[in-house]
Write a protein that holds these residues in place. Structure first.
Motif, short mmCIF file in Angstrom:
data_model
loop_
_atom_site.label_atom_id
_atom_site.label_comp_id
_atom_site.label_asym_id
_atom_site.label_seq_id
_atom_site.Cartn_x
_atom_site.Cartn_y
_atom_site.Cartn_z
N TYR A 173 0.83 -1.21 0.00
CA TYR A 173 0.00 0.00 0.00
C TYR A 173 0.86 1.26 0.00
O TYR A 173 0.50 2.27 -0.63
N TRP A 214 -1.66 -1.96 -5.15
CA TRP A 214 -2.91 -2.00 -4.37
C TRP A 214 -3.46 -3.43 -4.32
O TRP A 214 -3.89 -3.91 -3.26
N THR A 215 -3.46 -4.09 -5.46
CA THR A 215 -3.97 -5.47 -5.51
C THR A 215 -3.13 -6.40 -4.65
O THR A 215 -3.67 -7.29 -3.97
N GLU A 218 -4.04 -5.82 -1.03
CA GLU A 218 -5.35 -6.40 -0.74
C GLU A 218 -5.26 -7.92 -0.61
O GLU A 218 -5.90 -8.52 0.26
N TYR A 222 -6.22 -10.44 2.66
CA TYR A 222 -7.05 -11.66 2.60
C TYR A 222 -6.29 -12.85 3.22
O TYR A 222 -6.88 -13.66 3.96
#
Length: 323
Positions: A173, A214-215, A218, A222
């Protein structure tokens, strides 16, 4: 009176016998000998009891502590296998998102709508900064909790895996924030042809890289869920959460549908399982969202047909082919 006197004399005679009987030491229990066998070769009945199968073959059930490490590593193996297999089939979804960022950047640069671009970047910067700060804060709390006790080798692996996910998410991030900050500066000068060091392609590339970071952040968040489950609940909880999170990751990795009004749309085929026997996995409400989107697209297509003469059977609307 004579009868009462006789009863009292009988109680006086039997009272010493009762006291003597109750004060005798207990006789040790001796095993009974098998009938027909005497002497030194006789065996007790206790000896002829067959031992239980688990005691004979050593098949005692393992405890939860013994299953902690195997089940925990099995959960990570399942997630790693899914990640390896899904990369072959979900690359289209990643490239589609990346292309959308590039197209958005091209639109901002061509239209000169820098206010919209800066506002959109500000929203992304705020979200990425929050997630990065939250990961670093959680990491500091986790390190403080781990430093209060002596950790075993397995506990060290648990805390290490959780910390690794937090660090990876925070750095991803943070890198996304860096790219978006650079894009915000280059928006104003990308169209300046006097400087060859900056171009529209540079801004598009940085925007796509920001999306990739960003992916990645993320994805680490998870994967943090099963890691925390292993840290708090042990191996059984880790394995259960790893299996439960697979449908969520699969839904997240599916390509976005494009032509919603076509009867046989290839981009809708991966979502067929949510409309069949596995409808209970539709925790994100995809079927309801699809119906609403199809209705909205149909109305938009009719409007495009009436005003611009565009074909409403496809989305995005296309001009009808003239014969």
């Amino acid at each position: 009176w004579s009868r009462a006197f006789a009863v009292s004399r009988m109680l006086a005679l039997f009272a010493p016998l009762a006291v003597a009987f109750t004060t005798l030491p207990p006789r040790p229990l001796l095993p009974r000998m098998l009938p027909g066998l005497g002497g030194a070769g006789s065996r007790s009945c206790l000896d002829c009891r067959s031992p239980p199968p688990c005691a004979k073959f050593g098949c005692a059930m393992p405890s939860l502590e013994q299953l902690d490490a195997p089940l925990g590593f099995a959960g990570w193996a399942i997630i790693a296998t899914y990640q390896f297999v899904s990369n072959r089939y979900t690359a289209a979804w990643s490239s589609q998102n990346a292309e959308a960022r590039a197209v958005w950047t091209r639109y901002i640069l061509e239209k000169g709508d820098y206010i919209l671009g800066v506002q959109t970047l500000r929203n992304g910067l705020t979200s990425a900064s929050f997630f990065s700060s939250a990961c670093f804060t959680t990491l500091s709390l986790l390190i403080g909790l781990a430093s209060r006790k002596t950790l075993s080798a397995l506990e060290l692996v648990k805390y290490g895996s959780t910390s690794l996910m937090l660090v990876a998410a925070a750095l991803a991030y943070l890198q996304s924030v860096r790219y978006m900050n650079t894009v915000a500066f280059l928006f104003q000068v990308a169209n300046d042809q006097r400087d060859e060091g900056t171009s529209r392609g540079t801004v598009m590339l940085l925007m796509v890289l920001s999306h990739h970071m960003w992916t990645a952040g993320e994805r680490m968040l998870y994967l943090l869920v099963p890691s925390v489950a292993w840290l708090v609940g042990g191996g059984p909880a880790m394995l259960a959460v790893s299996l439960a999170i697979l449908p969520i990751l699969y839904f997240k990795d599916l390509p976005a549908p494009t032509n919603l009004l076509a009867t046989k749309e290839p981009s809708l085929v991966p979502y067929a399982y949510l409309r069949g026997h596995f409808r209970f996995l539709d925790i994100f409400g995809f079927n309801t969202a699809l119906e609403v989107a199809q209705q909205s697209v149909a109305k938009s297509g009719d409007y495009a047909l009436q005003k611009y003469g565009l074909e409403s059977a496809q989305w995005p609307p296309q001009r009808p082919v003239e014969g």
